[in-house]
Design a protein around this motif. Structure first.
Motif, PDB file in Angstrom:
ATOM      1  N   LEU A   6     -18.207 123.126 -74.798  1.00 52.99           N
ATOM      2  CA  LEU A   6     -18.542 122.152 -75.837  1.00 52.99           C
ATOM      3  C   LEU A   6     -17.262 121.794 -76.582  1.00 52.99           C
ATOM      4  CD1 LEU A   6     -21.677 123.989 -77.286  1.00 52.99           C
ATOM      5  CD2 LEU A   6     -21.619 122.255 -75.496  1.00 52.99           C
ATOM      6  N   ILE A   7     -16.946 120.516 -76.603  1.00 57.02           N
ATOM      7  CA  ILE A   7     -15.744 120.036 -77.282  1.00 57.02           C
ATOM      8  C   ILE A   7     -16.173 119.008 -78.300  1.00 57.02           C
ATOM      9  CG2 ILE A   7     -13.502 118.906 -77.010  1.00 57.02           C
ATOM     10  CD1 ILE A   7     -13.561 119.820 -74.082  1.00 57.02           C
ATOM     11  N   GLU A   8     -15.643 119.118 -79.519  1.00 59.96           N
ATOM     12  CA  GLU A   8     -15.983 118.155 -80.560  1.00 59.96           C
ATOM     13  C   GLU A   8     -15.514 116.761 -80.144  1.00 59.96           C
ATOM     14  OE1 GLU A   8     -15.417 117.531 -85.369  1.00 59.96           O
ATOM     15  OE2 GLU A   8     -14.660 119.321 -84.415  1.00 59.96           O
ATOM     16  N   GLU A   9     -16.408 115.795 -80.281  1.00 57.59           N
ATOM     17  CA  GLU A   9     -16.071 114.420 -79.922  1.00 57.59           C
ATOM     18  C   GLU A   9     -14.993 113.904 -80.875  1.00 57.59           C
ATOM     19  OE1 GLU A   9     -18.293 110.111 -79.814  1.00 57.59           O
ATOM     20  OE2 GLU A   9     -19.464 111.895 -79.398  1.00 57.59           O
ATOM     21  N   PRO A  10     -13.941 113.284 -80.329  1.00 61.72           N
ATOM     22  CA  PRO A  10     -12.877 112.785 -81.207  1.00 61.72           C
ATOM     23  C   PRO A  10     -13.377 111.647 -82.087  1.00 61.72           C
ATOM     24  CG  PRO A  10     -12.471 112.147 -78.928  1.00 61.72           C
ATOM     25  CD  PRO A  10     -13.683 113.022 -78.922  1.00 61.72           C
ATOM     26  N   LYS A  11     -12.780 111.549 -83.251  1.00 58.49           N
ATOM     27  CA  LYS A  11     -13.153 110.501 -84.188  1.00 58.49           C
ATOM     28  C   LYS A  11     -12.672 109.149 -83.660  1.00 58.49           C
ATOM     29  CE  LYS A  11     -12.857 109.390 -89.075  1.00 58.49           C
ATOM     30  NZ  LYS A  11     -12.291 109.737 -90.370  1.00 58.49           N
ATOM     31  N   LYS A  12     -13.533 108.149 -83.773  1.00 59.22           N
ATOM     32  CA  LYS A  12     -13.156 106.814 -83.313  1.00 59.22           C
ATOM     33  C   LYS A  12     -12.130 106.203 -84.261  1.00 59.22           C
ATOM     34  CE  LYS A  12     -17.382 105.769 -80.876  1.00 59.22           C
ATOM     35  NZ  LYS A  12     -18.486 104.852 -80.688  1.00 59.22           N
ATOM     36  N   VAL A  13     -11.256 105.392 -83.691  1.00 67.57           N
ATOM     37  CA  VAL A  13     -10.193 104.733 -84.429  1.00 67.57           C
ATOM     38  C   VAL A  13     -10.742 103.441 -85.050  1.00 67.57           C
ATOM     39  CG1 VAL A  13      -7.931 103.649 -84.170  1.00 67.57           C
ATOM     40  CG2 VAL A  13      -8.494 105.661 -82.835  1.00 67.57           C
ATOM     41  N   VAL A  14     -10.275 103.104 -86.250  1.00 67.79           N
ATOM     42  CA  VAL A  14     -10.680 101.856 -86.904  1.00 67.79           C
ATOM     43  C   VAL A  14      -9.607 100.805 -86.616  1.00 67.79           C
ATOM     44  CG1 VAL A  14     -11.233 100.744 -89.097  1.00 67.79           C
ATOM     45  CG2 VAL A  14     -11.876 103.126 -88.724  1.00 67.79           C
ATOM     46  N   LEU A  15     -10.041  99.682 -86.023  1.00 66.08           N
ATOM     47  CA  LEU A  15      -9.119  98.617 -85.633  1.00 66.08           C
ATOM     48  C   LEU A  15      -9.488  97.293 -86.286  1.00 66.08           C
ATOM     49  CD1 LEU A  15      -8.986  99.155 -81.749  1.00 66.08           C
ATOM     50  CD2 LEU A  15      -7.420 100.067 -83.456  1.00 66.08           C
ATOM     51  N   THR A  16      -8.518  96.399 -86.331  1.00 67.07           N
ATOM     52  CA  THR A  16      -8.797  95.021 -86.732  1.00 67.07           C
ATOM     53  C   THR A  16      -9.416  94.306 -85.532  1.00 67.07           C
ATOM     54  OG1 THR A  16      -6.663  94.175 -85.989  1.00 67.07           O
ATOM     55  CG2 THR A  16      -6.779  95.010 -88.271  1.00 67.07           C
ATOM     56  N   LYS A  17      -9.943  93.106 -85.748  1.00 67.10           N
ATOM     57  CA  LYS A  17     -10.523  92.341 -84.637  1.00 67.10           C
ATOM     58  C   LYS A  17      -9.475  92.058 -83.566  1.00 67.10           C
ATOM     59  CE  LYS A  17     -14.142  89.994 -87.240  1.00 67.10           C
ATOM     60  NZ  LYS A  17     -14.648  88.710 -87.737  1.00 67.10           N
TER      61      LYS A  17
END
Length: 173
Positions: free
Chosen positions: A56-67
């Motif tokens: 079990l591996i913690e899911e990485p946090k998603k990156v916040v991007l501009t459009k």
């Protein structure tokens, strides 16, 4: 991202090893402690009692991007542009884009503002086909209506920089 992992040992019957009691495989709901952070302990169990290790591996946090950044990542996932061609003017952006390519991303929401438009006498802005148009018969826009919400770019486009504005908060998130 840290590489902390948890290990579970599962047998062919779908039961899990109990690392607390260390005596048998149990239905998941009955196992006191079905996980361990020690990979060697999990390997010992499969050597002695069978089963296989589930990591079990913690899911990485998603990156916040501009459009614009999101379009680059989307193009890299499509046939239009391979991932190796992700590039930007700064190395920090390249790392951010590659991280988004691998781990996923969300698009940053543009700030919106409620804008009072005092010089729109006998008119108000109305949204038609995703564009704001002058229509109606009011002297100002009601701040509680969605019709009054503009992004910074829209405020500049319509020449509303001098108007009173109030940032809209999205309490739903």
């Amino acid at each position: 991202m840290s590489e902390e992992k948890l290990y579970v040992v599962k047998n062919d019957e779908g039961k899990y090893w109990d690392f607390e009691d260390r005596d048998d495989f149990w239905e998941l709901t009955y196992a006191s402690c079905p996980t361990t952070d020690n990979e060697l302990d999990a390997k010992d169990v499969i050597n002695d009692y069978g089963g296989h290790i589930v990591t079990l591996i913690e899911e990485p946090k998603k990156v916040v991007l501009t459009k614009e950044q999101a379009k680059i990542v989307d193009d890299a996932h499509s046939d239009e542009m391979p991932a190796g061609y992700i590039f930007s003017k700064s190395d920090d952006d390249e790392e951010l884009l590659m991280n988004a390519y691998v781990n996923g991303y969300t698009v940053k929401k543009e700030k919106k503002y409620n804008v009072k438009v005092p010089h729109a006498v006998e008119s108000y802005f109305k949204k038609i086909d995703d564009k704001y148009c002058i229509a109606g018969d009011r002297s100002t826009v009601d701040l509680d209506e969605d019709l009054a919400q503009f992004t910074e770019a829209e405020i500049e486009h319509y020449g509303l920089q001098d108007c009173e504005k109030e940032e809209v908060t999205d309490d739903a998130d």
